[in-house]
Design a protein around this motif. Structure first.
Motif, PDB file in Angstrom:
ATOM      1  N   LEU A  89     -86.735  -7.142  27.020  1.00  0.00           N
ATOM      2  CA  LEU A  89     -87.436  -7.862  28.084  1.00  0.00           C
ATOM      3  C   LEU A  89     -87.288  -7.114  29.412  1.00  0.00           C
ATOM      4  CD1 LEU A  89     -86.435 -11.525  27.163  1.00  0.00           C
ATOM      5  CD2 LEU A  89     -88.567 -10.344  26.653  1.00  0.00           C
ATOM      6  N   VAL A  90     -86.086  -6.570  29.630  1.00  0.00           N
ATOM      7  CA  VAL A  90     -85.858  -5.772  30.850  1.00  0.00           C
ATOM      8  C   VAL A  90     -86.794  -4.563  30.854  1.00  0.00           C
ATOM      9  CG1 VAL A  90     -84.158  -4.268  31.992  1.00  0.00           C
ATOM     10  CG2 VAL A  90     -83.452  -6.504  31.130  1.00  0.00           C
ATOM     11  N   ASN A  91     -86.944  -3.961  29.663  1.00  0.00           N
ATOM     12  CA  ASN A  91     -87.813  -2.796  29.511  1.00  0.00           C
ATOM     13  C   ASN A  91     -89.252  -3.140  29.897  1.00  0.00           C
ATOM     14  OD1 ASN A  91     -88.654  -0.243  28.659  1.00  0.00           O
ATOM     15  ND2 ASN A  91     -89.171  -1.023  26.633  1.00  0.00           N
ATOM     16  N   VAL A  92     -89.733  -4.272  29.369  1.00  0.00           N
ATOM     17  CA  VAL A  92     -91.111  -4.711  29.671  1.00  0.00           C
ATOM     18  C   VAL A  92     -91.238  -5.000  31.167  1.00  0.00           C
ATOM     19  CG1 VAL A  92     -92.834  -6.509  29.225  1.00  0.00           C
ATOM     20  CG2 VAL A  92     -91.470  -5.633  27.342  1.00  0.00           C
ATOM     21  N   GLY A  93     -90.227  -5.667  31.716  1.00  0.00           N
ATOM     22  CA  GLY A  93     -90.244  -6.001  33.141  1.00  0.00           C
ATOM     23  C   GLY A  93     -90.288  -4.753  34.029  1.00  0.00           C
ATOM     24  N   PHE A  94     -89.422  -3.794  33.722  1.00  0.00           N
ATOM     25  CA  PHE A  94     -89.371  -2.558  34.517  1.00  0.00           C
ATOM     26  C   PHE A  94     -90.688  -1.784  34.419  1.00  0.00           C
ATOM     27  CE2 PHE A  94     -84.765  -2.862  35.067  1.00  0.00           C
ATOM     28  CZ  PHE A  94     -84.622  -2.268  36.304  1.00  0.00           C
ATOM     29  N   ARG A  95     -91.243  -1.752  33.196  1.00  0.00           N
ATOM     30  CA  ARG A  95     -92.431  -0.919  32.999  1.00  0.00           C
ATOM     31  C   ARG A  95     -93.677  -1.541  33.620  1.00  0.00           C
ATOM     32  NH1 ARG A  95     -94.142   0.680  27.074  1.00  0.00           N
ATOM     33  NH2 ARG A  95     -92.063   1.544  27.067  1.00  0.00           N
TER      34      ARG A  95
END
Lengths: 301, 175
Positions: free
Chosen positions: B32-38
């Motif tokens: 989820l952090v990955n999706v948020g950052f991207r």
């Protein structure tokens, strides 16, 4: 190619006979091969561990399993069932139709036949028996309709196939849509004839108000496949990321919208997810060890 | 004795339940952090990908321990189901013997190999040997559990009861 190649296959057949878990049978077969050939075990460890690292796409599987378990744990399945029920209305054999339509909707959230049969399926069988359907027909309808789960996107077997073949997950998912709808349609046609022949009961009368109410209550659950498919086909997310977002969404609606998930239930969901993931991945780990042997023996030549 | 049993249970639960669940949750959050950052912060992170991939290895291999504990693994039992309890008892004993001998044979060499594995992950610089230790943990857990089950099955054979006494659905057994 040497005769050593026969070892893992013989052990695997033996595993079938003595009821050894298939994944363990593959692993044991590979170990016997490595030991018999005097090869270093490091190759076995590498083939299993690095194999899993390279199969990034497979991470979607535990996330889909998690989503399915969250959906199954609370009232989400009830909402889907109520919505399907109000959609069918007062037809003869209505509960059997609801079984199929409910499974089609649920398939868009989970991607697993097991999740459908063990969650929504239990509810459907109970309701069918309560409504006067015979047990064999109730079970057969549930078993047949739950198979739509791995055909309609998202689908766990499609993810595994994509990993093996290199095919696009998005295209595979898209390819599963029409066959799944056709299957549901054919099942409904069968139910129409069999219900007439066996004189199965009519469903309840559904008023417009009841229909709107059940649709409204089911909207958060029905949005799950929209988020999943929308995320993948608009190119915003990869299938793996979409699986994570769908799992987060399932958690949010279960905790805050339907308020049907406790922290204790979440613990059980996580344990069930772990068990299912472990079951799938022991077979995959064994398959990686097997594929290393087949490559090393140049069996494809 | 009671304390030892309790400690063993905690130890087993840690590796088969708590650790993989914690890693799974971290993997999930990282995604989820990955999706948020991207997509929200427009700043893609590489560590998130690496963390997810390596934690997936831990979840998969330790999850296999949990599945074995609950006897959840896929088995082909057409022949087994046709046999009488005595025959089933014998097949279980053979199966556990094969599992114990073959898996135990590679535990020392796989641990030695992983302890000497020099590679580290490219971004977070975590030694891969530590992450891949999940594999010997799977081996040890499977061997220990198989030994316990083998003892119970041999006892059942000697007592001529032939009945499986573990995982009978009465309670969540350690074995």
């Amino acid at each position: 190619m040497s005769w050593y190649l026969a070892i893992p296959f013989v052990v695997l057949i033996l595993a079938f006979v003595i009821r050894m878990p298939i994944g363990l049978g593959m692993l044991v077969g590979s170990i016997v091969y490595f030991l018999a050939k005097g090869m270093s075990i490091s190759s076995l460890v590498n083939s299993v561990c690095y194999g899993m690292i390279n199969a990034y796409i497979l991470i979607a599987i535990p996330l889909f399993v998690f989503t399915a378990n969250v959906m199954n744990s609370g009232q989400v399945t009830d909402k889907v069932y109520d919505f399907a029920s109000s959609l069918i209305g007062r037809r003869r054999g209505a509960t059997a139709y609801v079984n199929v339509i409910g499974s089609l909707i649920f398939a868009g959230m989970t991607g697993s036949a097991l999740a459908d049969a063990s969650g929504l399926g239990v509810l459907e069988i109970n309701q069918m028996e309560k409504d006067g359907y015979d047990a064999p027909f109730s079970c057969a309808t549930t078993a047949a309709s739950s198979v739509i789960g791995p055909i309609f996107p998202p689908s766990i077997p499609f993810v595994i196939y994509a990993m093996i073949s290199g095919a696009s997950v998005g295209k595979l998912f898209l390819g599963g849509m029409v066959p799944a709808v056709l299957l549901a349609l054919i099942m409904c046609i069968y139910i129409y004839f069999i219900s007439k022949k066996r004189n199965y009961p009519h469903g309840l009368v559904v008023t417009f108000k009841h229909f709107m109410l059940s649709t409204f209550k089911a909207i958060p659950a029905l949005l799950t496949p929209v988020i999943l498919m929308g995320g993948i086909y608009t190119g915003i997310m990869t299938p793996t990321e979409a699986a994570a977002v769908a799992a987060a969404y399932a958690l949010v609606i279960s905790f805050f919208v339907y308020r049907c998930l406790s922290s204790k239930a979440l613990g059980k969901i996580l344990l069930d997810t772990l068990r299912t993931t472990g079951t799938i991945f022991l077979v995959i780990a064994g398959a990686y060890a097997f594929s290393y042997i087949i490559t090393a023996e140049q069996a494809s030549k | 004795m009671k304390l030892m049993k309790k400690t063993t249970r905690w130890f087993v639960d840690f590796f088969e339940v708590y650790l993989p669940i914690a890693v799974f949750l971290l993997m999930f959050i990282t995604f989820l952090v990955n999706v948020g950052f991207r997509y929200i912060l427009k700043d893609p992170q590489n560590w998130t990908f690496e963390f997810s991939v390596y934690s997936f290895v831990v979840v998969g291999l330790l999850g296999a321990c949990t599945a074995y504990r609950k006897e959840d693994h896929v088995v082909f039992d057409l022949l087994y189901a046709e046999l009488k309890p005595r025959g089933q008892n014998i097949l279980r004993i053979i199966s556990y013997l094969i599992v114990i001998v073959s898996l135990a044979a590679i535990i020392p060499s796989s641990v030695r190999y992983l302890l000497k594995l020099p590679t580290v992950t490219s971004i977070m610089k975590i030694p891969e040997g530590i992450i891949f230790m999940s594999f010997p943990v799977l081996l040890v857990s499977t061997v220990c559990r198989s030994v316990c089950r083998l003892v119970l099955d041999v006892k059942a054979f000697r007592n001529k009861t032939y009945v499986q006494r573990y995982n009978t659905g009465e309670k969540d057994a350690l074995i």
